[in-house]
Design an enzyme around this catalytic site. Structure first.
Site, mmCIF file in Angstrom:
data_model
loop_
_atom_site.group_PDB
_atom_site.id
_atom_site.type_symbol
_atom_site.label_atom_id
_atom_site.label_comp_id
_atom_site.label_asym_id
_atom_site.label_seq_id
_atom_site.Cartn_x
_atom_site.Cartn_y
_atom_site.Cartn_z
ATOM 1 C CG ASP A 24 1.673 4.586 2.431
ATOM 2 O OD1 ASP A 24 0.221 4.714 2.860
ATOM 3 O OD2 ASP A 24 2.342 4.302 1.853
ATOM 4 C CG ASP A 26 0.443 -1.240 -0.157
ATOM 5 O OD1 ASP A 26 0.374 -2.083 0.001
ATOM 6 O OD2 ASP A 26 -0.692 -0.396 -0.314
ATOM 7 C CG ASP A 220 6.421 4.155 0.138
ATOM 8 O OD1 ASP A 220 4.658 4.634 0.500
ATOM 9 O OD2 ASP A 220 6.667 3.303 -0.955
#
Length: 280
Positions: A24, A26, A220
């Site tokens: 990922d 961000d 995250d």
């Protein structure tokens, strides 16, 4: 189980070396415009390893070229071709479902460019699809038009289900929130292409001609990144540098293969091609 206090091995190790990485963006590589600790070194290690990798994002606003420039401004050098967005995954999905179709699009350049590139025509006259993506300037007129077209029979597609996104001023409504509005007005549920739909993972694997058993997903968020990776048959690494805090992991009914503080803690994993639980 790993003896590392910050790491948790929860799925049976396969013994297969890691050959492909999905990560990922961000919360893993950047926070807004700022690089997360170890992000530049992590990407450099991926390149040095010789393994294929893709940076994934549910954000459909930007083209891969835009995102490359954004990452480069943060000191992270990711090639344009190594960026895979929910807009690209949506375009690929539509190209397979209904080649050279038509769509009414609520979104920005990342989405409209992806659809143009697969031969789609943008129109508000009896389109095959209403395609909803991310935008910083949602128009009441455009949303109203989308509602009327969906009510009239257009198929409803959304790039991702994220209900909010970050900004320097605070939370912003995102695609999922606007999709809920359109769904409430029409009674028609959208099909979300982006994470946590494993379809996005599969499309990324296909792009790299990679196999799920030798691929790891780094994210995250437990509810998108880890869930999507798990459902696509990948091993998963949660980094706690973004949305999901360490004390929240146990609240979910599923667990990642491994937990790390940030990608700075994964450099040796990249170099060795093995998760800590698989070293035993």
């Amino acid at each position: 189980m790993s003896s590392d206090k910050g790491s948790t091995a929860t799925q049976p190790p396969t013994g297969r070396a890691i050959e492909t990485w999905l990560t990922d963006m961000d919360g893993v590589l950047v926070h807004e415009e700022h690089a997360i600790r170890g992000a530049a070194e992590f990407v450099a290690a991926l390149k040095e390893s010789g393994h294929d990798y893709l940076v994934l994002t549910n954000n459909s606003i930007y083209t891969p070229r835009d995102l490359r420039a954004r990452l480069l401004g943060s000191g992270i050098d990711v090639p344009e071709e190594a960026i895979w967005t929910s807009a690209l995954a949506t375009a690929q999905f539509l190209a397979e479902q209904r080649p050279y179709g038509t769509a009414y699009v609520v979104g920005e350049a990342g989405l409209t460019t992806a659809l143009h590139d697969i031969g789609y025509v943008m129109t508000d006259r009896d389109p095959d699809y209403v395609v909803l993506g991310e935008t910083r300037t949602y128009s009441f007129e455009a949303i109203t038009r989308a509602i009327r077209l969906v009510s009239a029979g257009a198929r409803f597609i959304a790039t991702n289900p994220d209900v909010s996104g970050p900004s320097q001023q605070g939370l912003l409504p995102a695609t999922g929130s606007v999709a809920a509005l359109i769904q409430a007005a029409t009674g028609r549920e959208p099909y979300f292409v982006g994470k946590p739909n494993p379809l996005m993972m599969r499309s990324a694997l296909n792009r790299l001609e990679a196999h799920s058993e030798t691929t790891v997903m780094v994210g995250d968020r437990m509810d998108t990144d880890v869930k999507a990776g798990l459902e696509a048959g990948l091993r998963t690494i949660l980094v706690t540098s973004g949305s999901t805090a360490p004390d929240e992991v146990e609240l979910f009914p599923y667990r990642p293969t491994h937990v790390a503080g940030s990608v700075a803690d994964l450099l040796e994993v990249v170099r060795s091609g093995r998760l800590p639980a698989e070293d035993a």
